[in-house]
Structures are given as structure tokens and as C-alpha cells.
Design a protein around this motif. Structure first.
Motif, PDB file in Angstrom:
ATOM      1  N   THR A 163      52.996  -8.330 -70.358  1.00  0.00           N
ATOM      2  CA  THR A 163      52.952  -9.445 -69.096  1.00  0.00           C
ATOM      3  C   THR A 163      52.509  -8.384 -68.200  1.00  0.00           C
ATOM      4  N   ASP A 164      51.446  -9.148 -67.660  1.00  0.00           N
ATOM      5  CA  ASP A 164      49.952  -8.252 -66.876  1.00  0.00           C
ATOM      6  C   ASP A 164      49.577  -7.217 -67.546  1.00  0.00           C
ATOM      7  N   HIS A 180      56.738  -1.021 -69.688  1.00  0.00           N
ATOM      8  CA  HIS A 180      57.661  -1.588 -70.183  1.00  0.00           C
ATOM      9  C   HIS A 180      58.240  -1.145 -71.151  1.00  0.00           C
ATOM     10  N   THR A 198      60.834  -7.963 -73.939  1.00  0.00           N
ATOM     11  CA  THR A 198      60.850  -7.929 -73.298  1.00  0.00           C
ATOM     12  C   THR A 198      61.885  -7.273 -72.385  1.00  0.00           C
ATOM     13  N   ASN A 232      57.022 -10.398 -61.558  1.00  0.00           N
ATOM     14  CA  ASN A 232      57.549 -10.883 -63.158  1.00  0.00           C
ATOM     15  C   ASN A 232      58.428  -9.459 -63.299  1.00  0.00           C
TER      16      ASN A 232
END
Length: 449
Positions: free
Chosen positions: A209-210, A264, A273, A283
Motif C-alpha cells: 500500500t502506497d 509494513h 498486510t 490506510n
């Protein structure tokens, strides 16, 4: 390269989606499976001088272009370069004098190679499907201003030998896994099950994510995340958010990096995740306004109390910041980790940074516990050097090597304490360049060179 198998028998795979076992017939890059591919799959167009059949044969090692000038020779002994990718060896068994081992290495033509460690002969290779379109450029080999990257991340091996007999045997519940990122080749991570060294299985692939380019080598450890549905071993991989190409430009960008600014925790066996820290987005489980720069480095993970679970992490970013995180194992993801910046040694945190302030951390911090006998106190030393890897000859920044003292060795900090923590800065550290017998006092944050 000279030990590559004959193209007619070479085992070359991709992932066509229908079979996770890469050695399955549907994943073969072979003329016998030509109907599984189109011209576009290999980056070919109507004006291309090579056909799909010829491209497949070229990828398998045939000398389609006759690069050696000998039309009777059908083999080109050629491999891409493993520029940044660190290979890994897995010992499957055998004896001390005759081990059964395989070397896994990734190369920038997009291949992940499995090589017999004794003979050097390739057992198989795997090319991710998303990298197949680059093959047309590699085949044409035009003059280029920039290097073309494929698979360039470290190979991270993971072993589970249940009875500890030194033999990796699926019947015993043993496992051999490898994790690999792409570095400048892309932004995905993949995990392969190579318990059967001849028949790899693609377990998962994902983009964080990102996430930026997948530079950060995963660190495999254990973490207990309550109510998460994680695997029975509580095995996780901890990964930095990656690289943001905005840092290819020497001028420092004060805006937050759109990608790469995160840490992460993912389930090792599913890639899902379990926890995520990032800039103030919807998020992140831990939203940190100061986490505004990409983290392409390996996260340093340690087990302070020796219970087999990670409880401390250190990281560094491209804004010259050093981060610390404390893990409360057994908590749900919302309260699993507290953390924040403990040192600002570059441009981040400065209102109007100069080029000399733009220190970037491309390396993982090195962490060690020590006791200062004069002060009768324990510290954790966090040692790290700055530099500009994208432009190593750039002299605008005043780069340093730092060794910072973290006095909170065994006690965890709350999120409120992190939020109120005043980060160490360059001026808080004692200069040792050109000095001898420098004294570091209890009031000093550490030293710099």
C-alpha cells in the motif's frame, strides 16, 4: 552462463495465472505453449523483426540473432547482470562434504535462476509475466541512456526444518521459501515455495500500500498480532515502503513523497498486510505526519527480551531521519506498534534546508547494545552513514557517518512519548573527524564523522 542447459531442454517458466506451480505446462515459456502468448506479451508490434516463436526460442537461449557469427551454433551462453541482487544459497541436505544445495539469484534481464551449487547448471528459471514485455527491448538491444532493470532485489531465504536433521523434506512439514523484490525493476514482492527445488510454487505476489519501488529487503521474524487471522507460526515479513523516484532529482522536494513512505508488516505465508505505518492517510494503522519520505532500506528488527518475537524496529529514510518502533506483541493491529522519529540528520525538520543539509539514508542502520563503563549506563548504538546513491558523485550534501545513543534500551515508549520526543539533530552529536580520544558525555547524543 556457460553452464546453461541446452535451449531444447531448458526449464523456463512464467506465471500465466491458472497454475501456481510454475513448472506446470501452462506456465512454460516454450514453443509447445506458444498459444498462451501474444505479440504484446513480449512487447512485440507489427513492425517487429522477430516473431513470438523466435522470441521464445531466444529467451530459452537460442542464438536467433547469430551474435557469434557462427550459423551452426544454436546456443548463446548469456545471462543478465545481478547488479544489486544478493544471491542466496539453500542447503537441502546431503552431507557436510557433499551438500545438496541450490543457489538462487535474480538478474536484470528479468530472470530468477535456480542453479545447482555443485555443477553450476541451471535447474530452472522464472520470468514474472509483467516483465515479458521488456524482452523486445532486450532483444533489439538499442543504445540507451539509462539502464533497463528487471529483477534486482535481494533473495531472502526462509527455512523450516521441523526435526532439525539438516534435510529439507516436505513429508516432515519442512519448508524452503524465497522472497524477492524488484528494486528499480518494479514495485512488487514475490514469495516462492521452493521446498521441491525442481518445482517452484508462486505463493503470493503483491504491491505494498502506497509502496514505491521494492528496494527494501524483507526481514523475516515472528510477531503476534491479535485477531488478525495470521499463519499458525506467526511468521511475518517486515518491509520498508520502498524508493520514490522523485529522489533521482538532486533538488530536495519538501512535499511528502507520494510513495515509499511507510513500514509494513505482512503475513509471511499469504502476503496480507497485518500492520502498516505511513504518512497521514486513511490506510495506515499508525499515521505519522513526519513519515513523509521514502524508506528504501532494510528495517532493522531485534528481539530485546529473547522471547522469539520482534519487539523493536529501527529504520531510516531519504529525508535523513532515523525511526524507532516498539512492538506490543499480543495486541491488535490498532495498538500493535508505537513509534516515531528519534533523529533528524538531514533536510526533514528544517524550515529552509540548504543543499548541504540534504543527507539521505539509503542504508539500514546497524544496531548494537553496549555499556559505557565510565557512566555505568547501557545504550543502544544506532550507526548509519548518509549518501546519495542515485547520484554518488554529487558533492552538494555534507555527508556524515553517525553513531547515535538510544538510552531507552529495555523500556518501550508510548505513542504519546514518541509524539513529544524531541529528535536528535546533527548539532547534538560530537564531531570526531580529525580528533583523537574524543569524550562522549552523558549529555551527548553520540558522535559524527
Amino acid at each position: 552462463a556457460n553452464q546453461l542447459p541446452d535451449p531444447s531442454v531448458r526449464r523456463l517458466f512464467t506465471d500465466n495465472g491458472s497454475d501456481s506451480t510454475l513448472s506446470g505446462a501452462s506456465n512454460a515459456i516454450s514453443t509447445g505453449n506458444i498459444n498462451a502468448f501474444t505479440m504484446a506479451d513480449f512487447g512485440l508490434t507489427a513492425s517487429s523483426t522477430v516473431t513470438v516463436d523466435e522470441m521464445i526460442r531466444w529467451m530459452r537461449g537460442e542464438d536467433i540473432k547469430d551474435i557469434d557469427g557462427d550459423p551452426n551454433t544454436t546456443v548463446r551462453y548469456s545471462m543478465g547482470d545481478p547488479l544489486h541482487s544478493r544471491p542466496a544459497a539453500i542447503v537441502y541436505g546431503g552431507t557436510a562434504t557433499n551438500p545438496d544445495a541450490v543457489i538462487y539469484t535474480a538478474t536484470n534481464d528479468g530472470y530468477l535462476h535456480a542453479v545447482d551449487a555443485e555443477t553450476g547448471v541451471e535447474l530452472w528459471s522464472y520470468v514474472p509475466r509483467e516483465l515479458l514485455p521488456r524482452m523486445a527491448v532486450l532483444y533489439d538491444d538499442p543504445e540507451m541512456k539509462y539502464k533497463l532493470y528487471g529483477l534486482d532485489g535481494d533473495i531472502v531465504p526462509v527455512l523450516r526444518d521441523v526435526d532439525r536433521d539438516g534435510q529439507i523434506e516436505a513429508a516432515d512439514g519442512d519448508m524452503a521459501l524465497i522472497l524477492v523484490g524488484m528494486r528499480r525493476g518494479g514495485n512488487k514482492y514475490r514469495m516462492l515455495n521452493v521446498t521441491d527445488k525442481n518445482n517452484p510454487v508462486l505463493v503470493w505476489e503483491r504491491t505494498l500500500t502506497d509502496g514505491g519501488e521494492s528496494w527494501s529487503a524483507p526481514v523475516v521474524t515472528r510477531m503476534d498480532v491479535a485477531n488478525s487471522g495470521q499463519n499458525e507460526f506467526k511468521a511475518v515479513a517486515i518491509i520498508g515502503g520502498g524508493y520514490a523516484r522523485v529522489h533521482d532529482t538532486p533538488a530536495y522536494n519538501a512535499d511528502p513523497d507520494i510513495v515509499g513512505a511507510g513500514v509494513h508488516v505482512v503475513d509471511l505465508l499469504t502476503g496480507e498486510t497485518l500492520w502498516y505505518a505511513g504518512h497521514d492517510t486513511g490506510n495506515a494503522d499508525l499515521k505519522l505526519d513526519s513519515m513523509s519520505k521514502a524508506i528504501p532500506t532494510r528495517v532493522k528488527v531485534i528481539d530485546i527480551n529473547g522471547d522469539g518475537f520482534a519487539d523493536r524496529m529501527y529504520a531510516a529514510d531519504l529525508g535523513g531521519q532515523v525511526w524507532r518502533f516498539d512492538v506490543s506483541n499480543g495486541n491488535p493491529r490498532a495498538s500493535l506498534v508505537a513509534g516515531g522519529v528519534i533523529a533528524q540528520l538531514g533536510a526533514e525538520g528544517l524550515g529552509t534546508p540548504t543543499p548541504a543539509d540534504t543527507r539521505r539514508f539509503y542504508n539500514s542502520p546497524d544496531v548494537a547494545m553496549f555499556k559505557d563503563v565510565r557512566q555505568n549506563r547501557r545504550f543502544i548504538s544506532i550507526s548509519i552513514g548518509s549518501g546519495y546513491r542515485a547520484h554518488p558523485l554529487d558533492l552538494s550534501a555534507a555527508d556524515r557517518f553517525y553513531s547515535i545513543r538510544d538510552p531507552n534500551v529495555f523500556n518501550s515508549l508510548t505513542q504519546e512519548q514518541y509524539n513529544n520526543f524531541v529528535p536528535f539533530t546533527d548539532s547534538d552529536l560530537i564531531e570526531v573527524s580529525g580528533e583523537v580520544n574524543t569524550t562522549i558525555t552523558a549529555d551527548d547524543a553520540g558522535w559524527k564523522l
